[in-house]
Scaffold this motif. Sequence first.
Motif, PDB file in Angstrom:
ATOM      1  N   MET A  48      -1.056  -1.490   1.835  1.00  0.00           N
ATOM      2  CA  MET A  48       0.192  -0.948   2.345  1.00  0.00           C
ATOM      3  C   MET A  48       0.529   0.346   1.605  1.00  0.00           C
ATOM      4  SD  MET A  48       0.811  -3.134   4.671  1.00  0.00           S
ATOM      5  CE  MET A  48       2.437  -2.546   5.176  1.00  0.00           C
ATOM      6  N   PRO A  49       1.250   1.272   2.256  1.00  0.00           N
ATOM      7  CA  PRO A  49       1.556   2.569   1.625  1.00  0.00           C
ATOM      8  C   PRO A  49       2.351   2.469   0.334  1.00  0.00           C
ATOM      9  CG  PRO A  49       1.948   2.670   3.991  1.00  0.00           C
ATOM     10  CD  PRO A  49       1.695   1.233   3.661  1.00  0.00           C
ATOM     11  N   ASP A  50       3.103   1.373   0.127  1.00  0.00           N
ATOM     12  CA  ASP A  50       3.912   1.245  -1.088  1.00  0.00           C
ATOM     13  C   ASP A  50       3.125   0.706  -2.274  1.00  0.00           C
ATOM     14  OD1 ASP A  50       3.568  -1.389  -0.408  1.00  0.00           O
ATOM     15  OD2 ASP A  50       5.704  -1.878  -0.266  1.00  0.00           O
ATOM     16  N   GLY A  51       1.808   0.549  -2.118  1.00  0.00           N
ATOM     17  CA  GLY A  51       0.964   0.067  -3.206  1.00  0.00           C
ATOM     18  C   GLY A  51       0.756  -1.429  -3.206  1.00  0.00           C
ATOM     19  N   SER A  52       1.417  -2.137  -2.306  1.00  0.00           N
ATOM     20  CA  SER A  52       1.208  -3.578  -2.194  1.00  0.00           C
ATOM     21  C   SER A  52       0.018  -3.854  -1.276  1.00  0.00           C
ATOM     22  CB  SER A  52       2.462  -4.266  -1.645  1.00  0.00           C
ATOM     23  OG  SER A  52       2.707  -3.848  -0.303  1.00  0.00           O
ATOM     24  N   SER A  53      -0.393  -5.105  -1.255  1.00  0.00           N
ATOM     25  CA  SER A  53      -1.393  -5.546  -0.290  1.00  0.00           C
ATOM     26  C   SER A  53      -0.864  -6.797   0.394  1.00  0.00           C
ATOM     27  CB  SER A  53      -2.744  -5.826  -0.955  1.00  0.00           C
ATOM     28  OG  SER A  53      -2.621  -6.772  -2.007  1.00  0.00           O
ATOM     29  N   GLN A  54      -1.235  -6.982   1.647  1.00  0.00           N
ATOM     30  CA  GLN A  54      -0.853  -8.170   2.397  1.00  0.00           C
ATOM     31  C   GLN A  54      -2.095  -8.948   2.767  1.00  0.00           C
ATOM     32  OE1 GLN A  54       2.071  -7.719   5.499  1.00  0.00           O
ATOM     33  NE2 GLN A  54       3.180  -6.111   4.409  1.00  0.00           N
ATOM     34  N   LEU A  55      -2.000 -10.265   2.657  1.00  0.00           N
ATOM     35  CA  LEU A  55      -3.152 -11.137   2.807  1.00  0.00           C
ATOM     36  C   LEU A  55      -2.889 -12.207   3.852  1.00  0.00           C
ATOM     37  CD1 LEU A  55      -2.639 -10.342  -0.378  1.00  0.00           C
ATOM     38  CD2 LEU A  55      -4.645 -11.758  -0.747  1.00  0.00           C
ATOM     39  N   LEU A  56      -3.951 -12.622   4.526  1.00  0.00           N
ATOM     40  CA  LEU A  56      -3.921 -13.757   5.426  1.00  0.00           C
ATOM     41  C   LEU A  56      -4.928 -14.786   4.956  1.00  0.00           C
ATOM     42  CD1 LEU A  56      -3.915 -12.022   8.948  1.00  0.00           C
ATOM     43  CD2 LEU A  56      -1.941 -12.769   7.609  1.00  0.00           C
ATOM     44  N   LEU A  60      -6.185 -25.384   4.766  1.00  0.00           N
ATOM     45  CA  LEU A  60      -6.895 -26.625   5.056  1.00  0.00           C
ATOM     46  C   LEU A  60      -6.318 -27.338   6.276  1.00  0.00           C
ATOM     47  CD1 LEU A  60      -7.415 -28.052   1.447  1.00  0.00           C
ATOM     48  CD2 LEU A  60      -9.072 -26.857   2.894  1.00  0.00           C
ATOM     49  N   ASP A  61      -5.054 -27.034   6.594  1.00  0.00           N
ATOM     50  CA  ASP A  61      -4.450 -27.631   7.787  1.00  0.00           C
ATOM     51  C   ASP A  61      -4.785 -26.861   9.053  1.00  0.00           C
ATOM     52  OD1 ASP A  61      -2.981 -25.349   7.375  1.00  0.00           O
ATOM     53  OD2 ASP A  61      -1.054 -26.347   7.094  1.00  0.00           O
ATOM     54  N   GLY A  62      -5.575 -25.787   8.916  1.00  0.00           N
ATOM     55  CA  GLY A  62      -5.977 -24.986  10.067  1.00  0.00           C
ATOM     56  C   GLY A  62      -4.996 -23.915  10.452  1.00  0.00           C
ATOM     57  N   ASN A  63      -3.851 -23.843   9.774  1.00  0.00           N
ATOM     58  CA  ASN A  63      -2.828 -22.862  10.118  1.00  0.00           C
ATOM     59  C   ASN A  63      -2.987 -21.576   9.311  1.00  0.00           C
ATOM     60  OD1 ASN A  63      -1.585 -24.681  11.927  1.00  0.00           O
ATOM     61  ND2 ASN A  63      -0.489 -25.648  10.214  1.00  0.00           N
ATOM     62  N   VAL A  64      -2.453 -20.467   9.847  1.00  0.00           N
ATOM     63  CA  VAL A  64      -2.559 -19.158   9.223  1.00  0.00           C
ATOM     64  C   VAL A  64      -1.337 -18.915   8.344  1.00  0.00           C
ATOM     65  CG1 VAL A  64      -2.751 -16.675   9.617  1.00  0.00           C
ATOM     66  CG2 VAL A  64      -3.938 -18.279  11.135  1.00  0.00           C
ATOM     67  N   TYR A  65      -1.592 -18.444   7.112  1.00  0.00           N
ATOM     68  CA  TYR A  65      -0.549 -18.161   6.139  1.00  0.00           C
ATOM     69  C   TYR A  65      -0.608 -16.692   5.729  1.00  0.00           C
ATOM     70  CZ  TYR A  65       0.054 -23.214   5.642  1.00  0.00           C
ATOM     71  OH  TYR A  65       0.305 -24.542   5.882  1.00  0.00           O
ATOM     72  N   HIS A  66       0.534 -16.191   5.239  1.00  0.00           N
ATOM     73  CA  HIS A  66       0.673 -14.780   4.851  1.00  0.00           C
ATOM     74  C   HIS A  66       1.156 -14.704   3.408  1.00  0.00           C
ATOM     75  CE1 HIS A  66       3.212 -11.075   4.469  1.00  0.00           C
ATOM     76  NE2 HIS A  66       2.210 -10.521   5.106  1.00  0.00           N
ATOM     77  N   ALA A  96      -7.154 -11.136  11.426  1.00  0.00           N
ATOM     78  CA  ALA A  96      -7.342  -9.798  10.852  1.00  0.00           C
ATOM     79  C   ALA A  96      -5.982  -9.159  10.643  1.00  0.00           C
ATOM     80  CB  ALA A  96      -8.209  -8.939  11.774  1.00  0.00           C
ATOM     81  N   ILE A  97      -5.903  -8.240   9.662  1.00  0.00           N
ATOM     82  CA  ILE A  97      -4.644  -7.562   9.344  1.00  0.00           C
ATOM     83  C   ILE A  97      -4.941  -6.135   8.912  1.00  0.00           C
ATOM     84  CG2 ILE A  97      -4.669  -8.376   6.937  1.00  0.00           C
ATOM     85  CD1 ILE A  97      -1.588  -8.532   7.106  1.00  0.00           C
ATOM     86  N   THR A  98      -4.013  -5.227   9.211  1.00  0.00           N
ATOM     87  CA  THR A  98      -4.126  -3.839   8.761  1.00  0.00           C
ATOM     88  C   THR A  98      -2.749  -3.337   8.352  1.00  0.00           C
ATOM     89  OG1 THR A  98      -4.951  -1.624   9.353  1.00  0.00           O
ATOM     90  CG2 THR A  98      -3.751  -2.807  11.054  1.00  0.00           C
ATOM     91  N   GLY A  99      -2.716  -2.426   7.398  1.00  0.00           N
ATOM     92  CA  GLY A  99      -1.489  -1.727   7.044  1.00  0.00           C
ATOM     93  C   GLY A  99      -1.420  -0.419   7.807  1.00  0.00           C
ATOM     94  N   MET A 100      -0.231  -0.028   8.210  1.00  0.00           N
ATOM     95  CA  MET A 100      -0.070   1.206   8.966  1.00  0.00           C
ATOM     96  C   MET A 100       0.247   2.344   8.009  1.00  0.00           C
ATOM     97  SD  MET A 100      -0.837   0.155  11.895  1.00  0.00           S
ATOM     98  CE  MET A 100      -0.541   1.680  12.784  1.00  0.00           C
ATOM     99  N   PRO A 101      -0.625   3.346   7.914  1.00  0.00           N
ATOM    100  CA  PRO A 101      -0.416   4.450   6.970  1.00  0.00           C
ATOM    101  C   PRO A 101       0.601   5.456   7.474  1.00  0.00           C
ATOM    102  CG  PRO A 101      -2.388   4.834   8.252  1.00  0.00           C
ATOM    103  CD  PRO A 101      -1.867   3.483   8.675  1.00  0.00           C
ATOM    104  N   VAL A 102       0.938   6.408   6.609  1.00  0.00           N
ATOM    105  CA  VAL A 102       1.787   7.524   7.031  1.00  0.00           C
ATOM    106  C   VAL A 102       0.974   8.394   7.982  1.00  0.00           C
ATOM    107  CG1 VAL A 102       3.121   9.517   6.278  1.00  0.00           C
ATOM    108  CG2 VAL A 102       2.961   7.493   4.813  1.00  0.00           C
ATOM    109  N   PRO A 103       1.405   8.577   9.229  1.00  0.00           N
ATOM    110  CA  PRO A 103       0.614   9.379  10.166  1.00  0.00           C
ATOM    111  C   PRO A 103       0.454  10.815   9.666  1.00  0.00           C
ATOM    112  CG  PRO A 103       2.306   8.123  11.318  1.00  0.00           C
ATOM    113  CD  PRO A 103       2.604   8.021   9.858  1.00  0.00           C
ATOM    114  N   SER A 104      -0.775  11.299   9.706  1.00  0.00           N
ATOM    115  CA  SER A 104      -1.053  12.675   9.308  1.00  0.00           C
ATOM    116  C   SER A 104      -1.600  13.491  10.462  1.00  0.00           C
ATOM    117  CB  SER A 104      -2.058  12.685   8.153  1.00  0.00           C
ATOM    118  OG  SER A 104      -3.270  12.046   8.523  1.00  0.00           O
ATOM    119  N   LYS A 105      -1.700  12.865  11.644  1.00  0.00           N
ATOM    120  CA  LYS A 105      -2.209  13.536  12.836  1.00  0.00           C
ATOM    121  C   LYS A 105      -1.186  13.432  13.962  1.00  0.00           C
ATOM    122  CE  LYS A 105      -6.228  14.451  10.988  1.00  0.00           C
ATOM    123  NZ  LYS A 105      -6.649  15.841  10.730  1.00  0.00           N
TER     124      LYS A 105
END
Length: 349
Positions: A48-56, A60-66, A96-105
């Motif tokens: 993430m642009p603020d220096g953090s990271s986000q994880l998925l 074991l229960d088959g569910n998705v966590y953040h 899958a996950i992605t962080g959205m950067p500061v647009p430069s284009k």
Amino acid sequence: MFPAAASASEEPGPLYHKVRTVDASGNVNWMPWTTDNFEGSQEAIAAMPDGSSQLLGKGLDGNVYHNIRTASGSWQGWRPIAGAHGAPTFSGPSIAITGMPVPSKPPTDPRDPDVSPAYGQSQLAAVGNDGRVYHNIRRPDGWQGWVGIPGPNGGYFNASKVAIVGTSHGDSSVLAYGADGHLYTNTRFYSGRWTGWTAMPGANGAKYFDGSELSAAAMPDGSVHTLAVNKSDRKVWLFTPQLRWAPLAGASGSEFTDPSDIAITSIPKYYDFSTAYSAQVQVVVAQNNGTMHHQVGNIGSDKNVTWKGFQQVQQLPTGFNKVGIAGMFDGSSQILTAVNRESWSPTLV
């Protein structure tokens, strides 16, 4: 010396996280989660642009966590993500996950405003238990909720594996292996409009690319580099707009064959200590023998990649299974991996 590795497995196992510093001289050891020792069969990580990271993680229960790792290194803790169609949780075979950067284009779609509202968001793509591809957005004020990505003839798009990446235009690109096994790509403008699914060309003159593992990274110019495992030869291939598909040379010049997982990330505006580069890519490959290798590639002004060669990542006695990598905005990178449950022991904690 690296200890002997265990064989890779599809069984759920503990997740480990590692930081690679900017100059690679201060690599930390692999450390388990210190709070709940999260175990899962799938994982994903985004910068993430603020220096953090986000994880998925798929538990074991088959569910998705953040989860969130702040720039200071503290953890939010694992929280379940609400499901689609009013379900309390979300589950599926690919996340899958992605962080959205500061647009430069400038915006890709001229109908979009010049200022992207996507900055600071994370965007998710996943395959649900119904086989459909879904998209979700996490904004600073909460979750959008899962929305099915449209398919042909007004229906849904079914897939087995997905990847997602945010571009410098403020758009996001989703890649997926469709129900027919072919690799497709679809772009979401930050206004919410989708371009529609387009089949990517195949390698070695093939009409389509049929594969298994999949990862993607956005470049500073807005292009996307795609890393994939070809089903026909089980080798790792890299797609770039300049070279199209090319096999990725493995450790010691050999080719990686039948890896358990692959991941690619970009580090924009990275500068080598001796030569300035426009960008850098980093690749990690987890092999079925439980080892993992990491490689740095510098991208010059000609947009070609100069690879520095694969190096083996510090080994865990359990062996690696699944892997993700995120290029951070300070030039470092973070690796998230699921290890083999069958040989794991709580004494490692």
